[in-house]
Design an enzyme around this catalytic site. Sequence first.
Site, PDB file in Angstrom:
ATOM      1  N   PHE A 226       0.764  -1.240   0.126  1.00  0.00           N
ATOM      2  CA  PHE A 226      -0.067   0.018  -0.004  1.00  0.00           C
ATOM      3  C   PHE A 226       0.932   1.116   0.179  1.00  0.00           C
ATOM      4  O   PHE A 226       2.114   1.183   0.352  1.00  0.00           O
ATOM      5  CB  PHE A 226      -0.934   0.054   1.117  1.00  0.00           C
TER       6      PHE A 226
ATOM      7  N   PHE B  95       2.151   3.928   1.839  1.00  0.00           N
ATOM      8  CA  PHE B  95       3.644   3.641   1.473  1.00  0.00           C
ATOM      9  C   PHE B  95       4.183   2.486   2.077  1.00  0.00           C
ATOM     10  O   PHE B  95       5.074   2.911   3.041  1.00  0.00           O
ATOM     11  CB  PHE B  95       4.554   4.763   0.946  1.00  0.00           C
TER      12      PHE B  95
END
Length: 161
Positions: A80, A82
């Site tokens: 995802f 980050f």
Amino acid sequence: MHMHKLEKIWLTVGVSMLGVFLIVLGVGAFALGAQPPGDHASGHHREVVDPETVDQTAPFNEPGLKKIGDNEYDAYMLAFAFGYGPEKMEIPAGATVHFHMTSKDVVHGFQIPGTNVNMMVVPGEINHLTYKFTKPGEYLVLCNEYCGAAHEMMQTRIIVK
Ligand code: CUA
């Protein structure tokens, strides 16, 4: 009613063309239907998953290692912006790990520099890769697909011991 010869010819041509058109449609639909989903050429099968709900769906609701055999594991991971789930993984040296990964948002990468581990992590798909961790140590995991402002920061670690 009497038809002119020319009218008859044109009617025949029209009906035949309609017939040909329907056959082409039917054959096309059959060809599409007969082709199983997935990437034929590479022999990979595609598994789909809903990126919106994947973090509430087993096994991705609890990402991590699952032992499946003698020093053999399944690793379920989420990418995802980050980062990656789980945050940290500890793997016994010599273990064969089958990674099953998907993304919650955009396309990310999963690369372990110094190994041949390198794949794209695509939302809506489960991407697979198998690697045997023979050498103990700390393995850096990097995202190598540009995924937004903090792309450069997107990384995690795998500890092999
Ligand atoms: Cu994720 Cu770049």
